[in-house]
Design a protein around this motif. Structure first.
Motif, mmCIF file in Angstrom:
data_model
loop_
_atom_site.group_PDB
_atom_site.id
_atom_site.type_symbol
_atom_site.label_atom_id
_atom_site.label_comp_id
_atom_site.label_asym_id
_atom_site.label_seq_id
_atom_site.Cartn_x
_atom_site.Cartn_y
_atom_site.Cartn_z
ATOM 1 N N VAL A 18 0.843 -1.193 0.000
ATOM 2 C CA VAL A 18 0.000 0.000 0.000
ATOM 3 C C VAL A 18 0.886 1.253 0.000
ATOM 4 O O VAL A 18 1.863 1.316 0.755
ATOM 5 N N PRO A 19 0.586 2.240 -0.837
ATOM 6 C CA PRO A 19 1.402 3.460 -0.860
ATOM 7 C C PRO A 19 1.199 4.311 0.393
ATOM 8 O O PRO A 19 0.243 5.080 0.489
ATOM 9 N N CYS A 20 2.082 4.132 1.369
ATOM 10 C CA CYS A 20 2.001 4.882 2.622
ATOM 11 C C CYS A 20 2.326 6.357 2.370
ATOM 12 O O CYS A 20 2.674 6.759 1.260
ATOM 13 N N SER A 21 2.241 7.169 3.412
ATOM 14 C CA SER A 21 2.473 8.607 3.254
ATOM 15 C C SER A 21 3.894 8.904 2.782
ATOM 16 O O SER A 21 4.112 9.840 2.005
ATOM 17 N N ALA A 22 4.878 8.101 3.212
ATOM 18 C CA ALA A 22 6.257 8.320 2.774
ATOM 19 C C ALA A 22 6.406 8.052 1.281
ATOM 20 O O ALA A 22 7.087 8.795 0.557
ATOM 21 N N ARG A 23 5.776 6.991 0.793
ATOM 22 C CA ARG A 23 5.822 6.693 -0.642
ATOM 23 C C ARG A 23 5.068 7.749 -1.422
ATOM 24 O O ARG A 23 5.462 8.117 -2.542
ATOM 25 N N THR A 24 3.969 8.232 -0.862
ATOM 26 C CA THR A 24 3.211 9.292 -1.516
ATOM 27 C C THR A 24 4.056 10.541 -1.688
ATOM 28 O O THR A 24 3.999 11.213 -2.728
ATOM 29 N N ALA A 66 1.856 10.213 -12.112
ATOM 30 C CA ALA A 66 1.799 9.888 -10.685
ATOM 31 C C ALA A 66 0.567 9.030 -10.383
ATOM 32 O O ALA A 66 0.644 8.035 -9.658
ATOM 33 N N LEU A 67 -0.574 9.407 -10.969
ATOM 34 C CA LEU A 67 -1.793 8.619 -10.778
ATOM 35 C C LEU A 67 -1.652 7.231 -11.395
ATOM 36 O O LEU A 67 -2.198 6.246 -10.870
ATOM 37 N N ALA A 68 -0.916 7.139 -12.502
ATOM 38 C CA ALA A 68 -0.682 5.841 -13.143
ATOM 39 C C ALA A 68 0.102 4.917 -12.215
ATOM 40 O O ALA A 68 -0.148 3.698 -12.172
ATOM 41 N N LEU A 69 1.053 5.471 -11.462
ATOM 42 C CA LEU A 69 1.811 4.656 -10.510
ATOM 43 C C LEU A 69 0.893 4.137 -9.404
ATOM 44 O O LEU A 69 1.008 2.978 -8.981
ATOM 45 N N PHE A 116 19.569 4.699 1.539
ATOM 46 C CA PHE A 116 18.934 5.614 2.482
ATOM 47 C C PHE A 116 17.435 5.335 2.590
ATOM 48 O O PHE A 116 16.845 5.476 3.657
ATOM 49 N N GLY A 117 16.824 4.932 1.486
ATOM 50 C CA GLY A 117 15.394 4.679 1.488
ATOM 51 C C GLY A 117 14.987 3.510 2.346
ATOM 52 O O GLY A 117 13.804 3.370 2.687
ATOM 53 N N ILE A 118 15.928 2.648 2.717
ATOM 54 C CA ILE A 118 15.600 1.526 3.594
ATOM 55 C C ILE A 118 15.208 2.035 4.975
ATOM 56 O O ILE A 118 14.392 1.427 5.672
ATOM 57 N N ILE A 119 15.777 3.161 5.383
ATOM 58 C CA ILE A 119 15.428 3.739 6.686
ATOM 59 C C ILE A 119 14.003 4.282 6.640
ATOM 60 O O ILE A 119 13.162 3.947 7.461
ATOM 61 N N ARG A 120 13.726 5.132 5.677
ATOM 62 C CA ARG A 120 12.380 5.645 5.437
ATOM 63 C C ARG A 120 12.354 6.167 4.006
ATOM 64 O O ARG A 120 13.311 6.783 3.537
ATOM 65 N N MET A 133 8.713 2.938 -4.703
ATOM 66 C CA MET A 133 7.378 2.564 -4.229
ATOM 67 C C MET A 133 7.294 1.088 -3.853
ATOM 68 O O MET A 133 6.568 0.707 -2.928
ATOM 69 N N LEU A 134 8.077 0.239 -4.544
ATOM 70 C CA LEU A 134 7.906 -1.199 -4.396
ATOM 71 C C LEU A 134 9.021 -1.928 -3.665
ATOM 72 O O LEU A 134 8.785 -2.993 -3.101
ATOM 73 N N TYR A 135 10.250 -1.389 -3.706
ATOM 74 C CA TYR A 135 11.353 -2.193 -3.181
ATOM 75 C C TYR A 135 11.334 -2.247 -1.656
ATOM 76 O O TYR A 135 10.407 -1.739 -1.033
ATOM 77 N N VAL A 136 12.374 -2.858 -1.061
ATOM 78 C CA VAL A 136 12.457 -3.147 0.374
ATOM 79 C C VAL A 136 11.542 -2.276 1.235
ATOM 80 O O VAL A 136 11.647 -1.052 1.196
#
Length: 294
Positions: free
Chosen positions: A81-87, A103-106, A209-213, A247-250
């Motif tokens: 699910v696209p959480c606020s961080a991914r958004t 963006a909507l397509a993603l 870095f994205g693994i942290i958030r 959006m999708l990885y770890v």
């Protein structure tokens, strides 16, 4: 905890309001038939909705599902699910520098993946599924103490897991940078980031870095390239691919810890590996297809 104040707390407050009013229970009932197509029942909509705020309490809230199979399946789908961080990443990279439609397509792609992978996982995972049994309360005006209490309980569980993992993760990344390990990591990941995904070589560090958030990928991009106008350093195709992979990885480290706490490290790492492979495969496909049409 800049993510909690502007995004998560208002979301949990709103959720507690519709939950205590009796509306959320009826919403679960209305979606029960549709959720059965993914092997779940209406109760699963609650952690899925929570996932739009933060995945950590969403994973923990899967405890309300009785069947172990459906509980694990719901947690797996919650991590997509696209959480606020991914958004933040999708809007800050694609909507801002490509256009809103991409963006909507993603988002649409993400929802399709949730449905497709849910159906596939339901067929593969062992165990039995059960129907929904839920008491249907009357509509009523929400109680302020109850709403505030529910909001605090969810926020507290988030803080206890997220904050320590952010601190430890940040210390690890800072240590790697001080010891000069990040540049070798860039070159180590280059076959994936450059050859498969068509991204700049420095995005290897960014994904670490994205693994942290997840929204830290934006901060890392800005720090590395020295600008927040990402369209000057990356092409539209690269921006879309970057947002798709992010959006999708770890799942973030806090989500991995929450999964390990609920289901054990084997299942947590299994979800992590599967989603990382999925992100790389779809990112590579998107790069080659979009390069032909854009």
């Amino acid at each position: 905890m800049t993510l909690i104040i502007p995004y998560v707390i208002p979301f949990y407050l709103f959720l507690a309001l519709i939950e205590d009013s009796g509306f959320l229970t009826r919403f679960s009932l209305m979606l029960d038939r549709g959720m059965h197509k993914m092997g779940l029942h209406g109760k699963a909509i609650i952690p899925l909705v929570l996932g739009f705020g933060c995945t950590v309490p969403a994973c923990l809230s899967c405890r309300i599902i009785e069947s172990p199979k459906q509980k694990f399946l719901a947690a797996f789908l919650v991590t997509l699910v696209p959480c606020s961080a991914r958004t933040i990443v999708i809007l800050g990279v694609v909507a801002a520098f490509v256009n809103l439609w991409w963006a909507l397509a993603l988002y649409l792609l993400d929802f399709l993946l949730i449905v497709i992978l849910g159906r596939l996982a339901f067929r593969v995972l062992p165990g039995e599924s059960v129907g929904m049994i839920m008491e249907m309360p009357d509509y009523h005006v929400p109680s302020v103490p109850i709403v505030l209490g529910q909001t605090w309980q969810r926020t507290k569980s988030l803080i206890w897991i997220v904050l320590p993992s952010y601190i430890v993760g940040s210390i690890v990344i800072t240590g790697l940078y001080a010891l000069g390990f990040l540049e070798p990591i860039n070159h180590l990941l280059a076959p994936i980031t450059v050859l498969l995904l068509g991204l700049p070589v420095t995005t290897g560090i960014v994904f670490v870095f994205g693994i942290i958030r997840k929204e830290m990928t934006l901060l890392a991009l800005a720090a590395i390239f020295g600008t927040t106008v990402f369209s000057t350093v990356m092409t539209p195709v690269q921006l879309i691919v970057f947002a798709l992979v992010t959006m999708l990885y770890v799942p973030c480290i806090s989500t991995i810890l929450a999964l390990a706490h609920e289901f054990g490290w084997r299942k947590a790492l299994g979800i992590t590996a599967l989603e990382t492979a999925l992100a790389i495969a779809l990112g590579a496909l998107a790069f080659h297809v979009l390069s032909l049409v854009m």
